[in-house]
Design a protein around this motif. Structure first.
Motif, PDB file in Angstrom:
ATOM      1  N   GLU A 112       8.425  11.758  18.490  1.00 25.62           N
ATOM      2  CA  GLU A 112       9.672  12.664  18.863  1.00 25.62           C
ATOM      3  C   GLU A 112       9.551  13.618  19.784  1.00 25.62           C
ATOM      4  OE1 GLU A 112      12.517  11.825  17.185  1.00 25.62           O
ATOM      5  OE2 GLU A 112      11.526  10.123  16.280  1.00 25.62           O
ATOM      6  N   ASP A 113       8.483  13.625  20.010  1.00 23.55           N
ATOM      7  CA  ASP A 113       7.811  14.986  21.188  1.00 23.55           C
ATOM      8  C   ASP A 113       7.822  14.015  22.443  1.00 23.55           C
ATOM      9  OD1 ASP A 113       7.434  16.976  22.545  1.00 23.55           O
ATOM     10  OD2 ASP A 113       5.742  17.806  21.394  1.00 23.55           O
ATOM     11  N   GLU A 114       9.015  14.432  23.317  1.00 27.66           N
ATOM     12  CA  GLU A 114       9.250  13.773  24.766  1.00 27.66           C
ATOM     13  C   GLU A 114       8.483  14.631  25.778  1.00 27.66           C
ATOM     14  OE1 GLU A 114      13.097  13.016  25.487  1.00 27.66           O
ATOM     15  OE2 GLU A 114      13.461  11.339  23.859  1.00 27.66           O
ATOM     16  N   SER A 115       7.955  15.873  25.215  1.00 27.86           N
ATOM     17  CA  SER A 115       7.338  16.572  26.226  1.00 27.86           C
ATOM     18  C   SER A 115       5.847  16.395  26.388  1.00 27.86           C
ATOM     19  CB  SER A 115       7.286  18.303  25.799  1.00 27.86           C
ATOM     20  OG  SER A 115       6.781  18.371  24.443  1.00 27.86           O
ATOM     21  N   ILE A 116       5.252  15.396  25.456  1.00 23.92           N
ATOM     22  CA  ILE A 116       3.817  15.120  25.648  1.00 23.92           C
ATOM     23  C   ILE A 116       3.607  13.526  25.638  1.00 23.92           C
ATOM     24  CG2 ILE A 116       2.941  17.333  24.824  1.00 23.92           C
ATOM     25  CD1 ILE A 116       2.403  15.736  22.195  1.00 23.92           C
ATOM     26  N   GLU A 117       2.710  13.039  26.197  1.00 27.14           N
ATOM     27  CA  GLU A 117       2.365  11.466  26.210  1.00 27.14           C
ATOM     28  C   GLU A 117       1.106  11.415  26.487  1.00 27.14           C
ATOM     29  OE1 GLU A 117       3.684   7.527  28.978  1.00 27.14           O
ATOM     30  OE2 GLU A 117       4.332   9.596  29.545  1.00 27.14           O
ATOM     31  N   ILE A 118       0.644  10.248  25.675  1.00 29.14           N
ATOM     32  CA  ILE A 118      -0.765   9.733  25.547  1.00 29.14           C
ATOM     33  C   ILE A 118      -0.624   8.582  26.465  1.00 29.14           C
ATOM     34  CG2 ILE A 118      -2.789   9.035  24.504  1.00 29.14           C
ATOM     35  CD1 ILE A 118      -2.000  10.484  21.950  1.00 29.14           C
ATOM     36  N   LYS A 119      -1.263   8.608  27.601  1.00 29.90           N
ATOM     37  CA  LYS A 119      -1.169   7.483  28.631  1.00 29.90           C
ATOM     38  C   LYS A 119      -2.439   6.617  28.615  1.00 29.90           C
ATOM     39  CE  LYS A 119       1.901   9.272  32.398  1.00 29.90           C
ATOM     40  NZ  LYS A 119       2.605   7.995  32.435  1.00 29.90           N
ATOM     41  N   THR A 120      -2.135   5.573  28.729  1.00 25.70           N
ATOM     42  CA  THR A 120      -3.184   4.546  28.797  1.00 25.70           C
ATOM     43  C   THR A 120      -3.599   4.257  30.218  1.00 25.70           C
ATOM     44  OG1 THR A 120      -2.909   3.564  26.677  1.00 25.70           O
ATOM     45  CG2 THR A 120      -4.295   2.286  28.300  1.00 25.70           C
ATOM     46  N   VAL A 121      -4.998   4.424  30.619  1.00 23.18           N
ATOM     47  CA  VAL A 121      -5.308   4.039  31.897  1.00 23.18           C
ATOM     48  C   VAL A 121      -6.329   2.730  31.894  1.00 23.18           C
ATOM     49  CG1 VAL A 121      -6.580   4.664  34.038  1.00 23.18           C
ATOM     50  CG2 VAL A 121      -5.512   6.614  32.634  1.00 23.18           C
ATOM     51  N   ARG A 122      -5.755   1.833  32.216  1.00 25.57           N
ATOM     52  CA  ARG A 122      -6.236   0.364  31.790  1.00 25.57           C
ATOM     53  C   ARG A 122      -7.692   0.268  32.316  1.00 25.57           C
ATOM     54  NH1 ARG A 122      -4.168  -4.060  29.965  1.00 25.57           N
ATOM     55  NH2 ARG A 122      -1.969  -3.409  30.331  1.00 25.57           N
ATOM     56  N   GLY A 123      -8.500   0.101  31.279  1.00 25.29           N
ATOM     57  CA  GLY A 123      -9.983  -0.079  31.769  1.00 25.29           C
ATOM     58  C   GLY A 123     -10.567   1.066  31.978  1.00 25.29           C
ATOM     59  N   ALA A 124      -9.971   2.191  31.566  1.00 32.57           N
ATOM     60  CA  ALA A 124     -10.595   3.565  31.955  1.00 32.57           C
ATOM     61  C   ALA A 124     -10.528   4.454  30.611  1.00 32.57           C
ATOM     62  CB  ALA A 124     -10.162   4.205  33.154  1.00 32.57           C
ATOM     63  N   GLY A 125      -9.547   4.469  29.983  1.00 35.66           N
ATOM     64  CA  GLY A 125      -9.384   5.351  28.683  1.00 35.66           C
ATOM     65  C   GLY A 125      -7.894   5.961  28.754  1.00 35.66           C
ATOM     66  N   TYR A 126      -8.079   7.114  28.197  1.00 33.77           N
ATOM     67  CA  TYR A 126      -6.599   7.771  27.810  1.00 33.77           C
ATOM     68  C   TYR A 126      -6.698   9.178  28.701  1.00 33.77           C
ATOM     69  CZ  TYR A 126      -6.338   3.894  24.088  1.00 33.77           C
ATOM     70  OH  TYR A 126      -6.502   2.981  23.822  1.00 33.77           O
ATOM     71  N   ARG A 127      -5.324   9.579  28.621  1.00 34.27           N
ATOM     72  CA  ARG A 127      -4.953  10.820  29.201  1.00 34.27           C
ATOM     73  C   ARG A 127      -3.826  11.504  28.469  1.00 34.27           C
ATOM     74  NH1 ARG A 127      -4.427   9.707  34.439  1.00 34.27           N
ATOM     75  NH2 ARG A 127      -6.298  10.781  35.207  1.00 34.27           N
ATOM     76  N   LEU A 128      -3.867  12.818  28.028  1.00 36.04           N
ATOM     77  CA  LEU A 128      -2.733  13.473  27.528  1.00 36.04           C
ATOM     78  C   LEU A 128      -2.187  14.174  28.601  1.00 36.04           C
ATOM     79  CD1 LEU A 128      -1.344  14.212  24.841  1.00 36.04           C
ATOM     80  CD2 LEU A 128      -2.418  16.158  24.553  1.00 36.04           C
ATOM     81  N   VAL A 129      -0.797  14.130  28.777  1.00 35.87           N
ATOM     82  CA  VAL A 129      -0.074  14.608  29.919  1.00 35.87           C
ATOM     83  C   VAL A 129       1.237  15.203  28.939  1.00 35.87           C
ATOM     84  CG1 VAL A 129      -0.971  13.009  31.482  1.00 35.87           C
ATOM     85  CG2 VAL A 129       1.442  12.586  30.437  1.00 35.87           C
ATOM     86  N   THR A 130       1.719  16.350  29.998  1.00 30.23           N
ATOM     87  CA  THR A 130       2.911  16.886  29.378  1.00 30.23           C
ATOM     88  C   THR A 130       4.025  16.678  30.599  1.00 30.23           C
ATOM     89  OG1 THR A 130       2.117  18.853  30.625  1.00 30.23           O
ATOM     90  CG2 THR A 130       1.660  18.755  28.124  1.00 30.23           C
ATOM     91  N   HIS A 131       5.353  16.625  29.740  1.00 27.83           N
ATOM     92  CA  HIS A 131       6.371  16.610  30.827  1.00 27.83           C
ATOM     93  C   HIS A 131       7.384  17.643  30.820  1.00 27.83           C
ATOM     94  CE1 HIS A 131       5.284  12.278  31.214  1.00 27.83           C
ATOM     95  NE2 HIS A 131       5.148  12.218  29.934  1.00 27.83           N
ATOM     96  N   ASP A 132       7.686  18.180  31.798  1.00 28.05           N
ATOM     97  CA  ASP A 132       8.793  19.400  31.777  1.00 28.05           C
ATOM     98  C   ASP A 132      10.118  18.908  31.493  1.00 28.05           C
ATOM     99  OD1 ASP A 132       6.642  20.774  32.998  1.00 28.05           O
ATOM    100  OD2 ASP A 132       7.154  20.650  35.009  1.00 28.05           O
TER     101      ASP A 132
END
Length: 228
Positions: free
Chosen positions: A208-228
């Protein structure tokens, strides 16, 4: 101070063996032979950890976990059938903190128990931190509560710790190996889906929170990013 463990398993011989083994390690074990009995005990007593078997009469481990997660956040280590990925994945989806396939080595069980207890003890130390807000997401470390637009989001203790770790490393690429060692307290094993399932559960609960996203970096891991 002794640590109180509730074992919910209908295998009396195994329960007795585990209780004797864990008693030597200063754990106080109480047992229930089925899910209904286990849930009733949880309403009367407080436990530090639950060992929950999958295959039981009256109410199986999945149904038991589903019911107790409605009101209880006690960490749960599920005991699953060896080689059955479905059991493991479903258990994590329903809110288990970790799983261990049967038959298991008792030292491995002890290591898993201690790892869970260590990370929950560490989580208690976070209670002194000030509340954190990122986008529409608010985190109160004192109560282990998470809100999106002031609406409470129910996370398990382990999911909360994954989210907290990603937030403290906002924007950074975090490997599965690091998440396994830092959160689950063990080395990442081949074919272990625990990290994937905990992250998947987090994504569903934070959608429900479109301002944040947990991105998958294939073969490497995860990154939490924010969107304006």
């Amino acid at each position: 101070m002794q640590t109180n463990i509730l074992i919910i398993d209908d295998d009396d011989a195994l329960v007795e063996l585990l209780s004797e083994f864990l008693a030597v390690e200063n754990f106080n074990c109480t047992s229930a032979s089925n899910g209904e009995e286990g849930i009733a005990m949880l309403k009367r007593h407080s436990f530090d950890l639950i060992l929950l078997d999958v295959m039981m009469p009256k109410m199986d481990g999945f149904e038991t976990l589903k019911n107790l997660r409605k009101t209880d956040k006690t960490p749960v280590l599920m005991l699953t059938a060896r080689g059955d990925d479905y059991d493991r994945i479903l258990g994590l989806e329903l809110g288990a903190d970790d799983y261990l396939p049967k038959p298991f080595n008792h030292r491995e069980l002890l290591a898993r128990i201690k790892a869970i207890l260590r990370r929950f003890d560490y989580a208690k130390t976070l209670s002194q931190q000030a509340p954190v807000q990122i986008g529409q997401l608010n985190i109160d470390h004192n109560t282990h509560s998470v809100y999106i637009n002031q609406q409470a989001i129910e996370l398990t203790g382990t999911e909360f710790q994954f989210l907290d770790f990603l937030i403290r490393h906002l924007g950074q690429l975090i490997s599965k190996e690091t998440l396994s060692e830092q959160i689950l307290g063990r080395r990442l094993m081949q074919f272990d889906r625990s990290i994937d399932m905990h992250i998947s559960n987090l994504r569903k609960k934070l959608k429900e929170d479109e301002s944040i996203e947990i991105k998958t970096v294939r073969g490497a891991g995860y990154r939490l990013v924010t969107h304006d």
